[in-house]
Motif scaffolding. Structure first.
Motif, PDB file in Angstrom:
ATOM      1  N   MET A   7      -6.156  -1.842  -5.479  1.00  0.00           N
ATOM      2  CA  MET A   7      -6.275  -0.460  -5.029  1.00  0.00           C
ATOM      3  C   MET A   7      -5.991   0.464  -6.205  1.00  0.00           C
ATOM      4  O   MET A   7      -5.089   0.212  -7.002  1.00  0.00           O
ATOM      5  CB  MET A   7      -5.288  -0.203  -3.889  1.00  0.00           C
ATOM      6  CG  MET A   7      -5.455   1.143  -3.231  1.00  0.00           C
ATOM      7  SD  MET A   7      -7.105   1.382  -2.527  1.00  0.00           S
ATOM      8  CE  MET A   7      -6.895   0.562  -0.942  1.00  0.00           C
ATOM      9  N   PRO A  67     -10.391   0.481  -3.649  1.00  0.00           N
ATOM     10  CA  PRO A  67     -10.164  -0.726  -4.450  1.00  0.00           C
ATOM     11  C   PRO A  67     -11.268  -0.916  -5.496  1.00  0.00           C
ATOM     12  O   PRO A  67     -12.431  -0.636  -5.224  1.00  0.00           O
ATOM     13  CB  PRO A  67     -10.192  -1.854  -3.409  1.00  0.00           C
ATOM     14  CG  PRO A  67     -10.855  -1.299  -2.207  1.00  0.00           C
ATOM     15  CD  PRO A  67     -10.842   0.200  -2.295  1.00  0.00           C
ATOM     16  N   LEU A 117       0.835  -1.187   0.000  1.00  0.00           N
ATOM     17  CA  LEU A 117       0.000   0.000   0.000  1.00  0.00           C
ATOM     18  C   LEU A 117       0.871   1.238   0.000  1.00  0.00           C
ATOM     19  O   LEU A 117       1.896   1.298   0.668  1.00  0.00           O
ATOM     20  CB  LEU A 117      -0.909   0.016   1.225  1.00  0.00           C
ATOM     21  CG  LEU A 117      -2.072  -0.964   1.200  1.00  0.00           C
ATOM     22  CD1 LEU A 117      -2.902  -0.807   2.460  1.00  0.00           C
ATOM     23  CD2 LEU A 117      -2.945  -0.745  -0.033  1.00  0.00           C
TER      24      LEU A 117
END
Lengths: 100, 213
Positions: free
Chosen positions: A59, A42, A5
């Motif tokens: 994402m 997402p 992330l």
């Protein structure tokens, strides 16, 4: 793929891949460095949806590139930006040695 | 001579369009086949299809203009619009559909312009159908590379100290530009302000009109 992330502001690089088929990362940003402008949400991966395949969620980010990063000396004005939506599996962390 | 077609121009001076006598293309045939199957299997009806087409045709830049004018007169609404374009539009009764709307604000220092290099993504629910040039290869390829030149061809000349932000609509977001409110519009009503908001000002290829022009 794409499990890492990135936070808003994170320096990133778009993977320099040239796969065939339905691809959502425009060629002009591949291999280019930018920063995450915002984390969106997402979404099911359109590169799989396009073929009717079971699509994993990826994402989606907005990544900001400077005009000079994309176009070098041909950039109209070094203060300009180009921003694009890029799915996580196209994004990798920026090489720390990259000079911005 | 009105009935003299030798020059292939209509009385208005435009060329006549040739009759569409060519065979259906592969995809036209496919569309008809799928549509007929959906109707035959009671998934949808011709009435529903027509109703949806009417709905699409009814959308116009007036919807986007109403949203922009509201943002100009209501600073709280503007903040909500910039934070979540879809939710703010829905407050006004405009459902932008499954795509998410991102509103980007033009200021003294920043000019935003929207393009979709991969296809022709466009905020149809707010602006109606896109103009043909928006879908052209020239607009799509040039806007990311030479936005200032493209803008100048639209009559928008930006100073060197203004930053251009080009937004490439590559995935699930749709974009609308919140143009800067023109000067000397303090006394105008929300509806009068909306009339100054052009389609191009919401794509970023134009600016809002001045009330005097």
């Amino acid at each position: 793929m794409g499990s890492g992330l990135f936070a808003a502001g994170a320096p990133v690089r778009i993977r320099k891949l040239m796969p065939p088929g339905h691809v959502r990362a425009p060629a002009y940003i591949r291999g280019k460095h930018g920063t995450v402008e915002r984390v969106i949400a997402p979404f099911k991966n359109p590169e799989q949806l396009a073929y009717g395949l079971p699509a994993a969620e990826q994402m989606l980010y907005r990544v900001r590139f400077s005009a000079t990063e994309l176009w070098g000396d041909q950039a109209e004005n070094p203060r300009d930006f180009i921003e694009a939506e890029v799915y996580a599996h196209w994004i990798e962390p920026q090489d720390p040695t990259h000079a911005t | 001579m009105p009935h003299d077609h030798h020059d292939h121009l209509s009385p208005s001076g435009h060329p006549y369009r040739a009759d569409d006598d060519t065979p259906l293309s592969y995809w036209q045939t496919m569309e008809i086949a799928v549509r007929e199957l959906l109707v035959e299997k009671n998934v949808t009806t011709p009435e529903e299809i027509n109703a949806q087409i009417d709905k699409m045709d009814a959308r116009s830049p007036a919807i986007g203009a109403a949203v922009v004018a509201r943002a100009w007169v209501d600073p709280d609404f503007k903040q909500r619009l910039l934070k979540d374009g879809s939710a703010a539009s829905l407050e006004m009764g405009f459902d932008v559909g499954p795509m998410h709307l991102i509103a980007v604000e033009n200021t003294q220092d920043t000019h935003n312009i929207i393009v979709c290099t991969l296809c022709s993504c466009y905020p149809r629910n707010l602006l109606g159908l896109p103009p043909d040039w928006y879908k052209s290869r020239a607009y799509r390829s040039r806007t990311v590379k030479e936005p200032r030149k493209v803008l100048s061809e639209f009559g928008v000349t930006l100073g060197e100290n203004v930053t251009v932000r080009v937004h490439d609509s590559t995935a699930d977001m749709r974009y609308v530009v919140l143009p800067a409110r023109p000067k000397d519009t303090d006394g105008l009503s929300e509806a009068e302000l909306a009339s100054l908001v052009t389609r191009d000002s919401m794509i970023g290829t134009g600016v809002a009109r001045n009330p005097s022009t």
